[in-house]
Design a protein around this motif. Structure first.
Motif, PDB file in Angstrom:
ATOM      1  N   PRO A 143       1.115  -0.941   0.041  1.00  0.00           N
ATOM      2  CA  PRO A 143      -0.053  -0.678  -0.022  1.00  0.00           C
ATOM      3  C   PRO A 143       0.648   1.369   0.667  1.00  0.00           C
ATOM      4  CG  PRO A 143      -0.294  -1.754   1.512  1.00  0.00           C
ATOM      5  CD  PRO A 143       0.324  -2.315   0.972  1.00  0.00           C
ATOM      6  N   VAL A 150     -10.038   1.873   0.943  1.00  0.00           N
ATOM      7  CA  VAL A 150      -9.770   1.281   1.706  1.00  0.00           C
ATOM      8  C   VAL A 150      -9.310   2.002   3.201  1.00  0.00           C
ATOM      9  CG1 VAL A 150      -8.091  -0.503   2.743  1.00  0.00           C
ATOM     10  CG2 VAL A 150      -9.220  -0.601   0.092  1.00  0.00           C
ATOM     11  N   THR A 188      -9.339  -1.815   9.928  1.00  0.00           N
ATOM     12  CA  THR A 188      -8.567  -1.659   9.141  1.00  0.00           C
ATOM     13  C   THR A 188      -8.805  -1.789   8.030  1.00  0.00           C
ATOM     14  OG1 THR A 188      -6.795  -0.071  10.460  1.00  0.00           O
ATOM     15  CG2 THR A 188      -5.963  -0.370   8.569  1.00  0.00           C
ATOM     16  N   GLY A 189      -8.547  -1.834   7.073  1.00  0.00           N
ATOM     17  CA  GLY A 189      -8.567  -2.985   5.736  1.00  0.00           C
ATOM     18  C   GLY A 189      -9.072  -3.149   5.471  1.00  0.00           C
ATOM     19  N   THR A 190     -10.996  -2.807   5.793  1.00  0.00           N
ATOM     20  CA  THR A 190     -12.160  -2.534   5.344  1.00  0.00           C
ATOM     21  C   THR A 190     -12.375  -1.826   3.899  1.00  0.00           C
ATOM     22  OG1 THR A 190     -13.045  -3.190   7.669  1.00  0.00           O
ATOM     23  CG2 THR A 190     -14.573  -2.600   6.451  1.00  0.00           C
ATOM     24  N   ARG A 191     -12.716  -1.952   2.674  1.00  0.00           N
ATOM     25  CA  ARG A 191     -13.531  -1.370   2.131  1.00  0.00           C
ATOM     26  C   ARG A 191     -14.603  -1.534   2.512  1.00  0.00           C
ATOM     27  NH1 ARG A 191     -17.497  -2.390  -1.905  1.00  0.00           N
ATOM     28  NH2 ARG A 191     -16.169  -0.709  -4.311  1.00  0.00           N
ATOM     29  N   SER A 242      -3.439  -4.480  -4.315  1.00  0.00           N
ATOM     30  CA  SER A 242      -2.794  -4.808  -3.080  1.00  0.00           C
ATOM     31  C   SER A 242      -1.658  -2.963  -2.913  1.00  0.00           C
ATOM     32  CB  SER A 242      -1.184  -5.015  -3.594  1.00  0.00           C
ATOM     33  OG  SER A 242      -0.665  -5.505  -2.541  1.00  0.00           O
ATOM     34  N   GLY A 262      -4.587  -0.813  -0.711  1.00  0.00           N
ATOM     35  CA  GLY A 262      -4.602  -1.305   0.946  1.00  0.00           C
ATOM     36  C   GLY A 262      -5.776  -2.793   0.774  1.00  0.00           C
ATOM     37  N   LYS A 281      -7.508  -5.825   0.934  1.00  0.00           N
ATOM     38  CA  LYS A 281      -7.101  -7.508   1.944  1.00  0.00           C
ATOM     39  C   LYS A 281      -7.277  -8.172   1.050  1.00  0.00           C
ATOM     40  CE  LYS A 281      -8.617  -6.439   6.501  1.00  0.00           C
ATOM     41  NZ  LYS A 281     -10.104  -6.746   7.278  1.00  0.00           N
TER      42      LYS A 281
END
Length: 394
Positions: free
Chosen positions: A17, A32, A137-140, A300, A303, A305
């Motif tokens: 990222p 993200v 963290t990392g959630t769309r 990627s 960010g 997952k």
């Protein structure tokens, strides 16, 4: 030549990222999240009604309707208070009767069956206590997440920025799509094809460039693309482009992949962090390379997952032969029949070139150690991003 799995691993290893930015809630959907979001208070902050109805105390079947909330306790026990879902329940009441389970006549509430104490009441902090993790963290970020962030007291969120991309189409014989084709002149399907693929994945290119195969002019085109983007897709004349990139300080991490089509894919990385994909000249091969490697790279860097293509399994309705030792991507139409997927190869897919891919929505995978695909066989497949969007990745 390396395997497809190794090629994808290398691409993802070189696609961590990038930067982050803080944006208002109305500008983060689809991006993200780069930080955890916790609740800053109890949700709800008071005991609240879980449905439209009437707040009451006790197990009576008959109550007088009241709009007041500061009544003596002995009077309160005989009163019912109209509430809507989400409203605070009046002090002293201990349950809510759903509207559809009661009737009102002449200011009197009649209840079919008294609910238990605490029924239809959401207690303070029952949805989420203060400090609880609401979005990881990392959630769309979906519209629902935006609403949750607002409940958590946020008006801005820190998110990963999407990488800037560019498309460079190389060729002196290429003409616009509105021009007539003639000997030595060809319409360019690659630039609009790749631009559309990127847009379907959520990565609209910041610039598209038509470059000459002449070395100096190609260098100029690549420099322009790299000056405003982090990932560049080059379609056409990969040999000359590869030499130019080497002179610009780029290192080719791999130059070919044991697969068909798109076996002549090149992935290069610059000292300053730029990434360049030299795609095959043939449109279908370029499409497969973008689907299987470019989009995972961009996800990627953004960010996400899920950056690898999600693998499904379907029953083949066709026969297909392939050489041993290569992973083969076969364009198919995947459709649901009962509880299973069927993979059909439309008749026109046997037509060479891009027109043969008009009806496909997925790529079936024939493993390197296989000699083909047979009717009735269970075959792994990937949906195209343009068809399945987010669920095409895992």
């Amino acid at each position: 030549m390396i395997s497809s799995e190794d090629a994808l691993r290398i691409v993802l290893e070189n696609s961590s990222p990038g930067g982050c930015s803080t944006l208002p809630l109305d500008g983060v959907t689809g991006l993200v999240l780069a930080e955890d979001v916790h609740s800053d208070t109890d949700l709800p902050c008071v005991d609240s009604a879980a449905c439209d109805g009437f707040a009451v105390y006790g197990e009576e079947l008959r109550y007088e309707l009241s709009s007041g909330i500061d009544l003596p306790e002995k009077t309160l026990e005989k009163c019912a208070f109209p509430v809507r879902k989400g409203d605070p329940v009046p002090r002293g009441t201990d349950r809510v009767v759903c509207r559809e389970r009661a009737s009102v006549e002449d200011g009197i509430l009649y209840i079919e069956e008294a609910p238990l104490s605490g029924a239809n009441v959401v207690g303070r902090g029952e949805t989420a206590g203060e400090g609880r993790l609401l979005i990881e963290t990392g959630t769309r970020l979906s519209p629902q997440h935006v609403g949750i962030a607002a409940l958590a007291g946020r008006e801005v969120l820190r998110v990963f920025t999407r990488p800037a991309t560019a498309v460079v189409s190389v060729g002196d014989d290429l003409v616009p799509s509105t021009w007539r084709m003639a000997p030595g002149r060809a319409r360019d399907p690659l630039m609009p094809l790749l631009r559309s693929q990127l847009e379907c994945g959520g990565f609209s290119p910041v610039v598209v460039i038509h470059a000459s195969v002449e070395k100096d002019r190609l260098t100029e085109g690549l420099e322009q693309a790299l000056s405003c983007s982090e990932v560049v897709l080059v379609a056409g004349c990969s040999g000359t482009a590869s030499l130019v990139l080497e002179q610009m300080g780029f290192e080719a991490v791999f130059r070919s992949v044991a697969q068909s089509p798109a076996g002549d894919l090149v992935f290069a990385v610059g000292k300053g962090g730029g990434r360049v994909f030299l795609l095959p000249d043939e449109p279908v091969s370029a499409m497969v390379a973008a689907e299987e490697y470019v989009l995972p790279c961009l996800r990627s860097m953004s960010g996400f997952k899920g950056c690898r293509k999600r693998v499904y399994s379907g029953e083949s309705t066709f026969d297909h032969q392939k050489p041993s030792g290569l992973l083969s991507f076969v364009g198919v139409l995947a459709y649901r029949e009962g509880n299973s997927w069927k993979l059909h190869r439309p008749e026109h897919t046997r037509t060479s070139g891009l027109p043969g891919c008009a009806s496909i929505n997925a790529l079936a995978l024939a493993a390197p150690d296989r000699l083909g695909i047979t009717t009735g066989e269970k075959v792994p497949f990937h949906f195209l991003c343009s068809t399945a969007a987010e669920i095409s990745f895992a």
